[in-house]
Design an enzyme around this catalytic site. Structure first.
Site, PDB file in Angstrom:
ATOM      1  N   CYS A   2       6.136   8.249  11.833  1.00 56.44           N
ATOM      2  CA  CYS A   2       6.224   9.708  11.923  1.00 56.44           C
ATOM      3  C   CYS A   2       7.518  10.224  11.310  1.00 56.44           C
ATOM      4  O   CYS A   2       8.556   9.574  11.373  1.00 56.44           O
ATOM      5  CB  CYS A   2       6.158  10.148  13.381  1.00 56.44           C
ATOM      6  N   ARG A  27       6.199   7.003   4.500  1.00 57.00           N
ATOM      7  CA  ARG A  27       6.292   6.314   5.785  1.00 57.00           C
ATOM      8  C   ARG A  27       4.926   6.090   6.419  1.00 57.00           C
ATOM      9  O   ARG A  27       4.788   5.266   7.321  1.00 57.00           O
ATOM     10  CB  ARG A  27       7.164   7.132   6.741  1.00 57.00           C
ATOM     11  N   TRP A  76       1.838   9.750  12.793  1.00 59.82           N
ATOM     12  CA  TRP A  76       1.022   8.531  12.782  1.00 59.82           C
ATOM     13  C   TRP A  76       0.525   8.346  14.211  1.00 59.82           C
ATOM     14  O   TRP A  76       1.317   8.185  15.136  1.00 59.82           O
ATOM     15  CB  TRP A  76       1.857   7.343  12.333  1.00 59.82           C
ATOM     16  N   ASN A 106       9.005  11.951  17.489  1.00 59.49           N
ATOM     17  CA  ASN A 106       8.730  10.586  17.055  1.00 59.49           C
ATOM     18  C   ASN A 106       8.985   9.660  18.231  1.00 59.49           C
ATOM     19  O   ASN A 106       9.917   9.876  19.006  1.00 59.49           O
ATOM     20  CB  ASN A 106       9.645  10.165  15.905  1.00 59.49           C
ATOM     21  N   GLY A 107       8.195   8.592  18.354  1.00 55.43           N
ATOM     22  CA  GLY A 107       8.412   7.623  19.420  1.00 55.43           C
ATOM     23  C   GLY A 107       7.274   7.615  20.421  1.00 55.43           C
ATOM     24  O   GLY A 107       6.205   8.181  20.184  1.00 55.43           O
ATOM     25  N   GLU A 485       2.133 -14.337   3.629  1.00 54.80           N
ATOM     26  CA  GLU A 485       2.460 -13.031   3.050  1.00 54.80           C
ATOM     27  C   GLU A 485       1.386 -12.584   2.062  1.00 54.80           C
ATOM     28  O   GLU A 485       1.014 -11.403   2.028  1.00 54.80           O
ATOM     29  CB  GLU A 485       3.829 -13.107   2.358  1.00 54.80           C
ATOM     30  N   LYS A 489      -0.872  -9.179   2.429  1.00 48.46           N
ATOM     31  CA  LYS A 489      -0.978  -8.155   1.391  1.00 48.46           C
ATOM     32  C   LYS A 489      -2.437  -7.828   1.081  1.00 48.46           C
ATOM     33  O   LYS A 489      -2.811  -6.673   0.938  1.00 48.46           O
ATOM     34  CB  LYS A 489      -0.272  -8.624   0.108  1.00 48.46           C
ATOM     35  N   GLU A 492      -3.991  -5.883   4.027  1.00 49.54           N
ATOM     36  CA  GLU A 492      -3.373  -4.568   4.203  1.00 49.54           C
ATOM     37  C   GLU A 492      -3.983  -3.507   3.299  1.00 49.54           C
ATOM     38  O   GLU A 492      -4.252  -2.386   3.732  1.00 49.54           O
ATOM     39  CB  GLU A 492      -1.868  -4.640   3.886  1.00 49.54           C
ATOM     40  N   HIS A 508      -8.640 -29.301  10.342  1.00 51.59           N
ATOM     41  CA  HIS A 508      -8.554 -29.090  11.784  1.00 51.59           C
ATOM     42  C   HIS A 508      -9.215 -27.780  12.204  1.00 51.59           C
ATOM     43  O   HIS A 508      -8.876 -27.233  13.254  1.00 51.59           O
ATOM     44  CB  HIS A 508      -7.094 -29.126  12.240  1.00 51.59           C
ATOM     45  N   LYS A 607       4.749   2.975   7.154  1.00 56.09           N
ATOM     46  CA  LYS A 607       5.799   2.271   6.433  1.00 56.09           C
ATOM     47  C   LYS A 607       6.932   1.839   7.355  1.00 56.09           C
ATOM     48  O   LYS A 607       7.380   0.709   7.317  1.00 56.09           O
ATOM     49  CB  LYS A 607       6.342   3.170   5.318  1.00 56.09           C
TER      50      LYS A 607
END
Length: 612
Positions: A2, A27, A76, A106-107, A485, A489, A492, A508, A607
């Site tokens: 946010c 963000r 967000w 925010n929060g 990673e 990606k 995402e 396994h 973000k």
């Protein structure tokens, strides 16, 4: 996550607020809004949207929203779905169409249910499912003609993390704000003052920035700024000159910011290494040599992509510096019993330096007596830098794409420097080895440039990947975190389900998933595990899996039916993970393009994650 922008001025401030929101779009958000005091009718007015900021701008123009005092927000969603009635700013004290209080936040407020029940008993009606509306009504409840006093009384009742900005129709030349656990800055102008969750939002309006501390409450008026601490005592917070140029976020000739940032990696790594003439612990701050010399353990705390950077560093540090390393997911570390060791170097990794999980984990480690703390961060003025004794600031520049690219490779670059600095302090780095590693690092920008030149071959692969809904990524040793990673990606931004495994773990369990419909991406450097990896690849081929291999030039892996190979330009030794992650970034990017997803703003993601 946010974003907040606020201002008090003698001019129409709406264009500044909206421009600030545009700069904070990177963000991540799913709704946005603005509220101002309209002097023509003496009322608070607002506009809210579940579309992009561009649509909000059009809406504001059509509605004729103007004002000299205002607040704006990108949200967000946490509490309540992404919907207009949940979007900020929130109003309180509504008498017909005449609210008294407007607030952005925010929060996360952890005791919002308890406060909501209390406010309902007092006659307040809630229009949203958010925890934020609780704060708006709480401020209204405490308001007795002084907005500052009302905000101070309200935040004393809040539990959780917050950054808030508040305006009141009865005091139209005033914005009051507070923070605890979420970032908030004040911008000092001439005949006007500003508020934002990120200094970037104020680029072009002011470069004089005050970074508020946890517990601060600030009173912004046209000609003055007053700050009180958590105890209500007046405090001085020094303004800093911050050059947050908006040009850094211009797209230029690229199709998306993610593509731009992938291609900026040679420069970003070169800039990160710019002042590094030799390896010395003092690169991380005064006194670092003594700290690095006496430690006998390293604890790395991070989340998401930064966590994978830390996992890679574990291989480097234990191999070169011979110091045991633990890598913890920050959001898990503080909630379990651990065994503290005062001779531990605690390393946090964060692109923004405001990641709530990592900040909380850092404070927890400090509370356990582990006081030698170091952060690797991209923002020199962030809360994490201020909280740690030592730091290394990467120079990735502004990263707009939600899926991190250049921030990750510069973090790895900094972590390799840390590896060498610790090894030197511990007496485990010879002059010959230091010179060899410095030469290799100096070559990194050129080597990265050669890797991004593989893009046309990767585009051809992406057309095939776009047809699938699942993928496996394999790596061994220090390339296993790079495989993770790469999988992150892909999921995402393309929304393809992807998982990563150490290649030796195939038999396994994961091998049960392999068919001719399962692409298997393999990282194949020419290292000590290459022959083991080749055996794992044969396990995939025997089950009809399609292998897509990024192989070093001298691995003697040949393309054939069911085995697709792209050759890396050269072998990179210890630095191989930095180079091998780049084609995985490009594969994810072009697969997402082929599937038509929103590359820079993938669904449900943000973000800067400033809530737990």
């Amino acid at each position: 996550m946010c974003g907040i922008v606020g201002a008090v001025s003698s001019r129409d401030i709406v264009p500044v607020l909206l421009e600030g929101l545009k700069r904070l779009e990177y963000r991540g958000y799913d709704s946005c809004g603005v509220a101002v005091y309209d002097a023509d009718n003496g009322q608070l007015r607002r506009a809210r949207s579940t579309q992009r900021v561009a649509e909000l701008i059009d809406q504001v123009a059509v509605d004729g929203v103007t004002g000299f005092t205002g607040i704006a927000h990108t949200r967000w969603a946490t509490h309540g779905a992404p919907a207009t009635h949940n979007a900020h700013p929130h109003f309180s004290g509504t008498n017909g169409s005449d609210p008294r209080i407007a607030l952005v936040h925010n929060g996360i407020i952890e005791n919002h249910d308890e406060l909501r029940a209390l406010l309902i008993e007092r006659g307040y009606v809630f229009e949203s499912q958010t925890d934020t509306e609780v704060i708006a009504h709480l401020v209204h409840y405490h308001y007795e003609g002084d907005l500052l006093a009302a905000v101070q009384a309200s935040v004393r009742q809040l539990k959780g993390a917050y950054a808030i900005g508040v305006i009141c129709k009865d005091e139209p030349h005033r914005v009051v704000a507070a923070r605890d656990g979420s970032p908030l800055v004040v911008g000092i102008g001439t005949g006007e003052n500003f508020l934002a969750s990120d200094a970037l939002a104020l680029a072009g309006s002011t470069d004089q920035i005050i970074y508020l501390e946890d517990g601060d409450v600030v009173d912004l008026q046209i000609g003055n700024v007053w700050i009180t601490d958590a105890h209500g005592q007046a405090v001085e917070r020094q303004a800093q000159t911050v050059q947050a140029h908006s040009a850094a976020v211009e797209l230029g000739p690229y199709r998306h910011y993610m593509q731009k940032e992938i291609f900026e990696q040679p420069r970003a790594v070169a800039d990160t290494l710019d002042d590094v003439m030799s390896i010395m612990p003092e690169l991380f701050g005064d006194g670092a040599y003594g700290a690095f010399k006496q430690i006998d353990r390293i604890l790395i705390l991070a989340c998401g992509t930064s966590y994978y950077a830390g996992m890679t560093a574990k291989y480097w540090i234990e191999s070169i510096a011979r110091i045991p390393v633990s890598v913890e997911i920050a959001s898990e570390y503080r909630y379990r019993d651990s065994v503290p060791n005062p001779k531990t170097l605690v390393v946090t990794i964060s692109q923004s330096g405001e990641t709530a999980d990592t900040l909380a984990a850092l404070k927890h480690a400090q509370s356990l007596g582990m006081l030698e703390t170091l952060t690797i961060c991209n923002v020199s003025t962030s809360a994490m830098v201020r909280a740690c004794r030592y730091n290394f600031i990467t120079r990735a520049g502004v990263e707009v794409g939600v899926a991190s690219t250049k921030a990750f490779t510069t973090q790895l670059t900094a972590l390799f420097l840390l590896t060498l600095a610790v090894a030197q302090a511990q007496g485990r780095l010879s002059e010959e080895d230091e010179a060899m590693h410095v030469r290799a690092m100096r070559h990194l920008p050129v080597a990265i440039g050669a890797v991004v030149a593989l893009e046309p071959q990767i585009i051809a692969w992406s057309e095939q990947f776009a047809k699938h809904e699942n993928a496996l990524f394999l790596g061994r040793g220090m390339h296993f975190p790079i495989a993770m990673e790469g999988a992150l990606k892909l999921k995402e931004i393309s929304y393809i389900h992807a998982e990563a495994y150490p290649a030796g773990e195939l038999k396994h369990g994961p091998l049960a998933l392999v068919t001719d419909e399962m692409p298997v991406v393999t990282i194949a450097p020419n290292d000590a595990l290459l022959e083991k990896l080749k055996s794992n690849m044969q396990e995939v081929r025997a089950r009809g899996g399609q292998l897509y291999v990024f192989a070093d030039v001298d691995t003697r892996i040949q393309a054939e039916q069911g085995l697709h190979v792209i050759r890396m330009p050269e072998h990179y030794g210890y630095l191989s993970p930095i180079l091998h992650v780049i084609p995985l970034q490009l594969l994810a990017y072009h697969t997402a393009c082929a599937r038509g997803t929103d590359v820079d703003k993938p669904r449900n993601l943000a973000k800067s994650v400033t809530v737990e």
